[in-house]
Design a protein around this motif. Structure first.
Motif, PDB file in Angstrom:
ATOM      1  N   GLN A 139       0.825  -1.200   0.000  1.00  0.00           N
ATOM      2  CA  GLN A 139       0.000   0.000   0.000  1.00  0.00           C
ATOM      3  C   GLN A 139       0.863   1.256   0.000  1.00  0.00           C
ATOM      4  OE1 GLN A 139      -2.896   0.367   3.168  1.00  0.00           O
ATOM      5  NE2 GLN A 139      -2.732   2.601   3.128  1.00  0.00           N
ATOM      6  N   SER A 140       1.961   1.234   0.747  1.00  0.00           N
ATOM      7  CA  SER A 140       2.797   2.425   0.858  1.00  0.00           C
ATOM      8  C   SER A 140       3.423   2.814  -0.476  1.00  0.00           C
ATOM      9  CB  SER A 140       3.895   2.201   1.903  1.00  0.00           C
ATOM     10  OG  SER A 140       4.780   1.168   1.489  1.00  0.00           O
ATOM     11  N   LYS A 141       3.398   1.899  -1.467  1.00  0.00           N
ATOM     12  CA  LYS A 141       3.855   2.270  -2.804  1.00  0.00           C
ATOM     13  C   LYS A 141       2.898   3.236  -3.478  1.00  0.00           C
ATOM     14  CE  LYS A 141       5.129  -0.839  -5.616  1.00  0.00           C
ATOM     15  NZ  LYS A 141       5.096  -2.041  -6.460  1.00  0.00           N
ATOM     16  N   VAL A 142       1.605   3.138  -3.092  1.00  0.00           N
ATOM     17  CA  VAL A 142       0.560   3.930  -3.746  1.00  0.00           C
ATOM     18  C   VAL A 142       0.184   5.153  -2.923  1.00  0.00           C
ATOM     19  CG1 VAL A 142      -1.782   3.865  -4.662  1.00  0.00           C
ATOM     20  CG2 VAL A 142      -0.316   1.841  -4.826  1.00  0.00           C
ATOM     21  N   ARG A 143       0.005   4.964  -1.627  1.00  0.00           N
ATOM     22  CA  ARG A 143      -0.394   6.064  -0.749  1.00  0.00           C
ATOM     23  C   ARG A 143       0.184   5.822   0.631  1.00  0.00           C
ATOM     24  NH1 ARG A 143      -5.999   4.782   1.703  1.00  0.00           N
ATOM     25  NH2 ARG A 143      -6.244   2.551   1.295  1.00  0.00           N
ATOM     26  N   PRO A 144       0.479   6.880   1.357  1.00  0.00           N
ATOM     27  CA  PRO A 144       1.079   6.723   2.698  1.00  0.00           C
ATOM     28  C   PRO A 144       0.128   6.014   3.654  1.00  0.00           C
ATOM     29  CG  PRO A 144       1.307   8.974   1.887  1.00  0.00           C
ATOM     30  CD  PRO A 144       0.341   8.294   0.979  1.00  0.00           C
ATOM     31  N   LEU A 145       0.702   5.362   4.639  1.00  0.00           N
ATOM     32  CA  LEU A 145      -0.096   4.735   5.686  1.00  0.00           C
ATOM     33  C   LEU A 145      -0.693   5.813   6.583  1.00  0.00           C
ATOM     34  CD1 LEU A 145       2.287   1.818   6.768  1.00  0.00           C
ATOM     35  CD2 LEU A 145       0.345   1.684   5.210  1.00  0.00           C
ATOM     36  N   GLN A 146      -1.962   5.656   6.918  1.00  0.00           N
ATOM     37  CA  GLN A 146      -2.607   6.592   7.824  1.00  0.00           C
ATOM     38  C   GLN A 146      -2.173   6.296   9.259  1.00  0.00           C
ATOM     39  OE1 GLN A 146      -4.411   9.101   6.509  1.00  0.00           O
ATOM     40  NE2 GLN A 146      -3.877   8.219   4.514  1.00  0.00           N
ATOM     41  N   SER A 147      -2.402   7.256  10.138  1.00  0.00           N
ATOM     42  CA  SER A 147      -1.968   7.089  11.524  1.00  0.00           C
ATOM     43  C   SER A 147      -2.630   5.881  12.181  1.00  0.00           C
ATOM     44  CB  SER A 147      -2.283   8.358  12.320  1.00  0.00           C
ATOM     45  OG  SER A 147      -3.675   8.637  12.285  1.00  0.00           O
ATOM     46  N   ASP A 148      -3.915   5.654  11.874  1.00  0.00           N
ATOM     47  CA  ASP A 148      -4.616   4.517  12.451  1.00  0.00           C
ATOM     48  C   ASP A 148      -4.008   3.201  11.963  1.00  0.00           C
ATOM     49  OD1 ASP A 148      -6.934   3.646  14.081  1.00  0.00           O
ATOM     50  OD2 ASP A 148      -7.537   2.693  12.202  1.00  0.00           O
ATOM     51  N   GLN A 149      -3.657   3.147  10.691  1.00  0.00           N
ATOM     52  CA  GLN A 149      -3.025   1.943  10.152  1.00  0.00           C
ATOM     53  C   GLN A 149      -1.664   1.707  10.783  1.00  0.00           C
ATOM     54  OE1 GLN A 149      -3.486   3.401   6.037  1.00  0.00           O
ATOM     55  NE2 GLN A 149      -4.390   1.417   5.573  1.00  0.00           N
ATOM     56  N   THR A 150      -0.911   2.773  10.981  1.00  0.00           N
ATOM     57  CA  THR A 150       0.420   2.643  11.562  1.00  0.00           C
ATOM     58  C   THR A 150       0.353   2.099  12.982  1.00  0.00           C
ATOM     59  OG1 THR A 150       1.199   4.497  10.219  1.00  0.00           O
ATOM     60  CG2 THR A 150       2.527   3.878  12.119  1.00  0.00           C
ATOM     61  N   VAL A 151      -0.588   2.613  13.771  1.00  0.00           N
ATOM     62  CA  VAL A 151      -0.721   2.170  15.161  1.00  0.00           C
ATOM     63  C   VAL A 151      -1.014   0.682  15.228  1.00  0.00           C
ATOM     64  CG1 VAL A 151      -2.149   2.353  17.226  1.00  0.00           C
ATOM     65  CG2 VAL A 151      -1.379   4.420  16.054  1.00  0.00           C
ATOM     66  N   HIS A 152      -1.942   0.225  14.428  1.00  0.00           N
ATOM     67  CA  HIS A 152      -2.365  -1.162  14.531  1.00  0.00           C
ATOM     68  C   HIS A 152      -1.424  -2.116  13.801  1.00  0.00           C
ATOM     69  CE1 HIS A 152      -5.946  -0.307  16.779  1.00  0.00           C
ATOM     70  NE2 HIS A 152      -6.167   0.712  15.976  1.00  0.00           N
ATOM     71  N   LEU A 153      -0.721  -1.643  12.793  1.00  0.00           N
ATOM     72  CA  LEU A 153       0.323  -2.466  12.196  1.00  0.00           C
ATOM     73  C   LEU A 153       1.465  -2.663  13.186  1.00  0.00           C
ATOM     74  CD1 LEU A 153       1.572  -3.975   9.837  1.00  0.00           C
ATOM     75  CD2 LEU A 153       2.428  -1.793   8.967  1.00  0.00           C
ATOM     76  N   ASN A 154       1.802  -1.597  13.899  1.00  0.00           N
ATOM     77  CA  ASN A 154       2.849  -1.722  14.912  1.00  0.00           C
ATOM     78  C   ASN A 154       2.427  -2.676  16.024  1.00  0.00           C
ATOM     79  OD1 ASN A 154       5.500  -0.571  16.009  1.00  0.00           O
ATOM     80  ND2 ASN A 154       4.117  -0.182  17.715  1.00  0.00           N
ATOM     81  N   ARG A 155       1.146  -2.625  16.410  1.00  0.00           N
ATOM     82  CA  ARG A 155       0.644  -3.553  17.428  1.00  0.00           C
ATOM     83  C   ARG A 155       0.717  -4.999  16.911  1.00  0.00           C
ATOM     84  NH1 ARG A 155      -2.498  -2.747  21.951  1.00  0.00           N
ATOM     85  NH2 ARG A 155      -3.692  -4.559  22.695  1.00  0.00           N
ATOM     86  N   ALA A 156       0.372  -5.196  15.652  1.00  0.00           N
ATOM     87  CA  ALA A 156       0.452  -6.533  15.068  1.00  0.00           C
ATOM     88  C   ALA A 156       1.893  -7.028  15.014  1.00  0.00           C
ATOM     89  CB  ALA A 156      -0.152  -6.521  13.656  1.00  0.00           C
ATOM     90  N   LEU A 157       2.840  -6.148  14.692  1.00  0.00           N
ATOM     91  CA  LEU A 157       4.253  -6.540  14.653  1.00  0.00           C
ATOM     92  C   LEU A 157       4.738  -6.975  16.032  1.00  0.00           C
ATOM     93  CD1 LEU A 157       5.678  -3.752  12.312  1.00  0.00           C
ATOM     94  CD2 LEU A 157       5.452  -6.184  11.766  1.00  0.00           C
ATOM     95  N   ASP A 203       6.987   6.793  11.103  1.00  0.00           N
ATOM     96  CA  ASP A 203       5.547   6.597  10.908  1.00  0.00           C
ATOM     97  C   ASP A 203       5.218   5.980   9.552  1.00  0.00           C
ATOM     98  OD1 ASP A 203       4.861   7.570  13.394  1.00  0.00           O
ATOM     99  OD2 ASP A 203       4.765   9.650  12.687  1.00  0.00           O
ATOM    100  N   GLN A 204       6.221   5.495   8.855  1.00  0.00           N
ATOM    101  CA  GLN A 204       6.024   4.839   7.565  1.00  0.00           C
ATOM    102  C   GLN A 204       7.001   3.679   7.452  1.00  0.00           C
ATOM    103  OE1 GLN A 204       3.636   5.566   5.229  1.00  0.00           O
ATOM    104  NE2 GLN A 204       2.841   7.118   6.646  1.00  0.00           N
TER     105      GLN A 204
END
Length: 375
Positions: A205-223, A282-283
């Protein structure tokens, strides 16, 4: 019996079961990440209407539908490739598969429909309970499948009478120690493999559009969950391999174990790098490196299944009859043709899952709302 028929039959069956095992793991792992990550939010309503939740729910639905297709195909292949074996193992195979199917049908008719299609009709509390029921139901379905896999290699609670399996202890059949250990391993592996998928999709997704803050928070939680479960899996395998009294299936040679342990360490460092990238920028920097998490996440459960099951040695039911005696009499040429057609079907399923998941990540998912109600 031609040895080539046995070879093609085992390859065909094991690849089908391996993909079913993988997508079942993705379904369980994604259900866990959705349930844990979103059910404890303070602002439930806003979060349930967020794009992040809709996208991850779409990926979960794609994985679950792929699991259903592959599970149906696996049951068909068991009857086609091992007809005599299924006839003799039916007393054990039937109840276990019946439990799995009944749980899935009940789950599909109640909580799963609410989770996938009832977000705008159910309350936040009802929806949260539906998510937990889906997670527990999928874990039960996976457990019954694992019990049969464990029983087929280490029979418990049954005996062979007049060439057929007879059950004399239902508790021993359903509560096999090896199956319980394997189920814990399956859950841990499902979570960090699913985290790899989400990391790869987010990088795409980051190739097309930046990650939103909500996506970043929960991706980090998943990691973080991926690192935690990966570490637990390493500890579990080290313990089982150093404790000869535990009924565990990991009996690989020391060099194979070293390779696996090295891979786990490398994967852990890679997930740490993704966490640091999100923390400081944040990306996902160097996103092309993280895109390969998609094939890695899909390969982990498949390789785990193929290296720890039938390909390690010939199957022997009750240590009496080997699989070479039970293979179908279908000519080798037809088995080879069936394998070729299955390869195309597997490629289509994997391509559809990856393509539609990436599309959801890059283009988003349109929210579905009731008429006259604002989202």
């Amino acid at each position: 019996m031609e040895i080539s028929s046995l070879f093609f039959g085992r390859i065909q069956f094991e690849l089908t079961v391996a993909l079913f095992y993988a997508f079942m793991g993705f379904s369980v792992g994604l259900a866990f990440l959705l349930t844990e990550g979103f059910s404890f939010k303070r602002d439930h309503l806003q979060h349930f209407n967020s794009e992040t939740f809709r996208v991850w729910l779409r990926v979960f639905a794609l994985a679950l539908f792929s699991t259903f297709a592959l599970g149906f195909l696996t049951i068909i292949e068991m009857g086609l490739i091992w007809p005599v074996m299924i006839g003799r193992m039916g007393n054990a195979f039937g109840p276990l598969m019946l439990c799995a199917v009944v749980v899935f049908v009940v789950l599909k008719s109640t909580a799963l429909d609410v989770m996938l299609f009832g977000k705008q009709r159910a309350s936040v509390t009802q929806y949260r309970w539906a998510m937990w029921l889906v997670l527990m139901g999928l874990c039960l379905v996976a457990y019954f499948v694992i019990v049969f896999d464990s029983w087929s290699r280490q029979p418990a609670g049954t005996m062979l009478i007049d060439g057929r399996i007879q059950i004399y202890d239902w508790v021993a059949l359903f509560l096999q120690p090896n199956a319980m250990i394997q189920s814990v391993e399956f859950l841990l592996q499902s979570i960090y493999a699913s985290v790899c998928l989400l990391l790869g999709f987010a990088a795409w997704q980051s190739k097309v559009r930046p990650l939103q803050s909500d996506q970043t928070v929960h991706l980090n939680r998943a990691l973080i969950w991926g690192l935690f479960t990966l570490g637990l899996h390493v500890v579990l395998i080290l313990f089982l391999n150093h404790n000869g009294n535990m009924p565990e299936k990991f009996e690989s040679q020391f060099i194979v174990f070293q390779i696996w342990l090295g891979f786990c360490i490398a994967l852990g460092l890679w997930l740490v790098a993704a966490c640091l990238s999100l923390k400081f920028s944040d990306q996902l920097k160097f996103r092309l490196i993280f895109i390969i998490a998609i094939p890695i996440g899909m390969a982990v459960p498949v390789v785990a299944w193929l290296t720890k099951n039938e390909f390690r040695g010939d199957f022997a039911m009750m240590n009496v009859a080997k699989s070479a005696q039970y293979i179908t009499t279908t000519p080798t040429a037809w088995l080879a043709l069936g394998l070729s057609l299955l390869f195309m079907l597997f490629a289509l399923i994997i391509y559809g899952f990856v393509r539609l998941s990436c599309q959801a990540m890059t283009q988003g998912v349109v929210p579905v709302v009731k008429v006259g109600v604002k989202s």
